[in-house]
Motif scaffolding. Structure first.
Motif, PDB file in Angstrom:
ATOM      1  N   TYR A 135       0.469  -1.313   0.225  1.00 58.21           N
ATOM      2  CA  TYR A 135      -0.239   0.056   0.056  1.00 58.21           C
ATOM      3  C   TYR A 135       0.689   1.456   0.258  1.00 58.21           C
ATOM      4  O   TYR A 135       1.804   1.697   0.706  1.00 58.21           O
ATOM      5  CB  TYR A 135      -0.908   0.140   0.627  1.00 58.21           C
ATOM      6  CG  TYR A 135      -1.567  -0.931   1.403  1.00 58.21           C
ATOM      7  CD1 TYR A 135      -1.715  -2.601   1.829  1.00 58.21           C
ATOM      8  CD2 TYR A 135      -3.139  -0.999   0.999  1.00 58.21           C
ATOM      9  CE1 TYR A 135      -2.597  -4.031   2.071  1.00 58.21           C
ATOM     10  CE2 TYR A 135      -4.288  -1.343   0.216  1.00 58.21           C
ATOM     11  CZ  TYR A 135      -4.057  -2.596   1.700  1.00 58.21           C
ATOM     12  OH  TYR A 135      -4.714  -3.607   1.377  1.00 58.21           O
ATOM     13  N   LEU A 139       0.739   5.189   1.634  1.00 53.37           N
ATOM     14  CA  LEU A 139      -0.354   5.961   2.650  1.00 53.37           C
ATOM     15  C   LEU A 139       0.055   7.441   2.195  1.00 53.37           C
ATOM     16  O   LEU A 139       1.246   7.838   2.359  1.00 53.37           O
ATOM     17  CB  LEU A 139       0.164   5.782   3.626  1.00 53.37           C
ATOM     18  CG  LEU A 139       0.391   3.605   4.184  1.00 53.37           C
ATOM     19  CD1 LEU A 139       0.557   3.814   5.318  1.00 53.37           C
ATOM     20  CD2 LEU A 139      -1.263   3.509   4.298  1.00 53.37           C
ATOM     21  N   TYR A 172      -0.426  10.834   4.561  1.00 55.56           N
ATOM     22  CA  TYR A 172      -0.584  11.545   5.892  1.00 55.56           C
ATOM     23  C   TYR A 172      -0.843  12.927   5.503  1.00 55.56           C
ATOM     24  O   TYR A 172      -0.560  13.382   4.968  1.00 55.56           O
ATOM     25  CB  TYR A 172      -0.148  11.567   6.661  1.00 55.56           C
ATOM     26  CG  TYR A 172       0.246   9.612   7.015  1.00 55.56           C
ATOM     27  CD1 TYR A 172       0.522   8.755   6.346  1.00 55.56           C
ATOM     28  CD2 TYR A 172      -0.212   9.352   8.100  1.00 55.56           C
ATOM     29  CE1 TYR A 172       0.521   7.691   6.826  1.00 55.56           C
ATOM     30  CE2 TYR A 172      -0.390   7.590   8.967  1.00 55.56           C
ATOM     31  CZ  TYR A 172      -0.270   6.739   8.123  1.00 55.56           C
ATOM     32  OH  TYR A 172      -0.501   5.829   8.208  1.00 55.56           O
ATOM     33  N   PHE A 203      -4.071  10.098   9.148  1.00 53.84           N
ATOM     34  CA  PHE A 203      -4.071   9.015   7.592  1.00 53.84           C
ATOM     35  C   PHE A 203      -5.556   9.965   7.071  1.00 53.84           C
ATOM     36  O   PHE A 203      -6.237   9.909   7.265  1.00 53.84           O
ATOM     37  CB  PHE A 203      -4.840   7.838   8.152  1.00 53.84           C
ATOM     38  CG  PHE A 203      -4.764   6.886   6.846  1.00 53.84           C
ATOM     39  CD1 PHE A 203      -6.311   6.098   6.908  1.00 53.84           C
ATOM     40  CD2 PHE A 203      -3.714   6.075   6.606  1.00 53.84           C
ATOM     41  CE1 PHE A 203      -6.005   5.703   5.209  1.00 53.84           C
ATOM     42  CE2 PHE A 203      -4.074   5.876   5.520  1.00 53.84           C
ATOM     43  CZ  PHE A 203      -5.544   5.523   5.212  1.00 53.84           C
ATOM     44  N   SER A 213      -5.121   5.452   1.739  1.00 52.30           N
ATOM     45  CA  SER A 213      -4.343   4.674   0.564  1.00 52.30           C
ATOM     46  C   SER A 213      -4.491   3.903  -0.426  1.00 52.30           C
ATOM     47  O   SER A 213      -6.198   4.131  -0.826  1.00 52.30           O
ATOM     48  CB  SER A 213      -4.630   3.404   2.109  1.00 52.30           C
ATOM     49  OG  SER A 213      -5.369   2.481   1.943  1.00 52.30           O
ATOM     50  N   ASN A 216       4.124   1.354   2.040  1.00 51.12           N
ATOM     51  CA  ASN A 216       3.918   0.613   4.125  1.00 51.12           C
ATOM     52  C   ASN A 216       4.840  -0.191   4.590  1.00 51.12           C
ATOM     53  O   ASN A 216       5.181  -0.896   5.549  1.00 51.12           O
ATOM     54  CB  ASN A 216       2.544   0.772   3.994  1.00 51.12           C
ATOM     55  CG  ASN A 216       2.301  -1.580   3.677  1.00 51.12           C
ATOM     56  OD1 ASN A 216       2.557  -0.862   2.158  1.00 51.12           O
ATOM     57  ND2 ASN A 216       1.434  -2.053   3.859  1.00 51.12           N
ATOM     58  N   GLU A 227      -3.304  -2.222   7.032  1.00 58.00           N
ATOM     59  CA  GLU A 227      -1.908  -1.153   6.162  1.00 58.00           C
ATOM     60  C   GLU A 227      -1.942   0.154   6.574  1.00 58.00           C
ATOM     61  O   GLU A 227      -0.528   0.832   6.549  1.00 58.00           O
ATOM     62  CB  GLU A 227      -2.515  -1.329   4.307  1.00 58.00           C
ATOM     63  CG  GLU A 227      -2.698   0.106   4.122  1.00 58.00           C
ATOM     64  CD  GLU A 227      -4.287  -1.061   4.484  1.00 58.00           C
ATOM     65  OE1 GLU A 227      -4.933  -1.625   5.398  1.00 58.00           O
ATOM     66  OE2 GLU A 227      -5.405   0.016   4.174  1.00 58.00           O
ATOM     67  N   LYS A 228      -3.045   0.204   7.764  1.00 54.05           N
ATOM     68  CA  LYS A 228      -2.093   2.159   8.182  1.00 54.05           C
ATOM     69  C   LYS A 228      -1.290   2.249   9.557  1.00 54.05           C
ATOM     70  O   LYS A 228      -0.626   1.382  10.080  1.00 54.05           O
ATOM     71  CB  LYS A 228      -3.469   2.466   8.797  1.00 54.05           C
ATOM     72  CG  LYS A 228      -4.661   2.566   7.424  1.00 54.05           C
ATOM     73  CD  LYS A 228      -5.957   2.620   8.485  1.00 54.05           C
ATOM     74  CE  LYS A 228      -7.354   2.934   7.766  1.00 54.05           C
ATOM     75  NZ  LYS A 228      -8.449   3.366   8.325  1.00 54.05           N
ATOM     76  N   LEU A 229      -0.905   3.441   9.387  1.00 55.97           N
ATOM     77  CA  LEU A 229       0.031   3.667  10.790  1.00 55.97           C
ATOM     78  C   LEU A 229      -0.234   4.220  11.122  1.00 55.97           C
ATOM     79  O   LEU A 229      -0.479   5.404  10.919  1.00 55.97           O
ATOM     80  CB  LEU A 229       1.035   4.100   9.727  1.00 55.97           C
ATOM     81  CG  LEU A 229       2.467   4.022  11.125  1.00 55.97           C
ATOM     82  CD1 LEU A 229       3.481   2.757  11.477  1.00 55.97           C
ATOM     83  CD2 LEU A 229       4.030   4.800  10.188  1.00 55.97           C
TER      84      LEU A 229
END
Lengths: 108, 116
Positions: free
Chosen positions: A32, A34, A36, A46, A49, A93, B103-105
């Motif tokens: 992925y 992402l 931010y 976040f 994504s 990621n 998948e997120k941080l």
């Protein structure tokens, strides 16, 4: 070696118009990407994504496009709002290292 | 949504003292936590990756004896800046991924460290 590059340090758009934030990458190994958003003295939040198996993901005003042949992705914000003014980062990621970011300013 | 709590949010200390920063995942188990630092007008720089129950992996140029990282449980990681000096003054941010393959941080709110 910086594997994620955001070559535009800043972007200024008028409220209501589209904001396009770009990100280039060198490492094709990812699950992925992402996006931010970050305000000063705060942790990143976040936004959206995109999976490596897709070329587009949309969530409200935010759409991310992925062009794997060009190793390029972009975040579209439409319509842009003054509250969108912040620094935006794209992150792989599998790597978790941040690019330089792009500072978006949306003018009323 | 997943929440990462980071404390303290700011700290001022004298040169030569040690400072501990805590990072907690409040509603999920974090097998991996990341520590970043950010200097003014610069991007976030990854310092180290810590996995629960094992030693942290430090990025090149980051002194492991200077920045001690402990990840003793699935919900807590700590960063200790030992013998802090003014050049260690920075904004430190932790983040965590959950064990569910998401998948997120998720990021903490950051800690502003000022060393006098």
């Amino acid at each position: 070696d910086q594997q994620v590059k955001q070559n535009s340090p800043s972007l200024s758009v008028q409220e209501g118009r589209i904001s396009i934030l770009n990100c280039d990458y060198t490492n094709s190994m990812f699950d992925y990407f992402l996006w931010y958003k970050k305000y000063p003295a705060e942790g990143p939040t976040f936004l959206i994504s995109i999976s490596s198996i897709k070329d587009k993901n949309e969530d409200g005003r935010f759409t991310v496009f992925l062009n794997k042949s060009a190793k390029h992705l972009s975040l579209h914000i439409v319509p842009s709002q003054p509250g969108d003014s912040a620094v935006y980062f794209c992150v792989n990621n599998n790597d978790m290292r941040f690019g330089a970011g792009t500072r978006l300013t949306v003018k009323p | 949504g997943a929440v990462v709590s980071q404390h303290p949010s700011w700290v001022i200390c004298k040169s030569g003292t040690s400072v501990k920063i805590e990072c907690r995942s409040l509603d999920f188990q974090a097998t991996t936590m990341f520590w970043y630092r950010q200097f003014p007008k610069q991007s976030l720089m990854l310092m180290a990756t810590s996995n629960e129950g094992s030693k942290a992996t430090y990025e090149q140029g980051v002194e492991k004896d200077k920045f001690l990282i402990n990840h003793a449980s699935l919900t807590l990681s700590t960063l200790t800046v030992t013998s802090a000096h003014p050049e260690d003054s920075s904004f430190y941010i932790c983040s965590a991924t959950n064990t569910g393959g998401n998948e997120k941080l998720f990021f903490g709110s950051g800690t502003q460290l000022s060393v006098l």
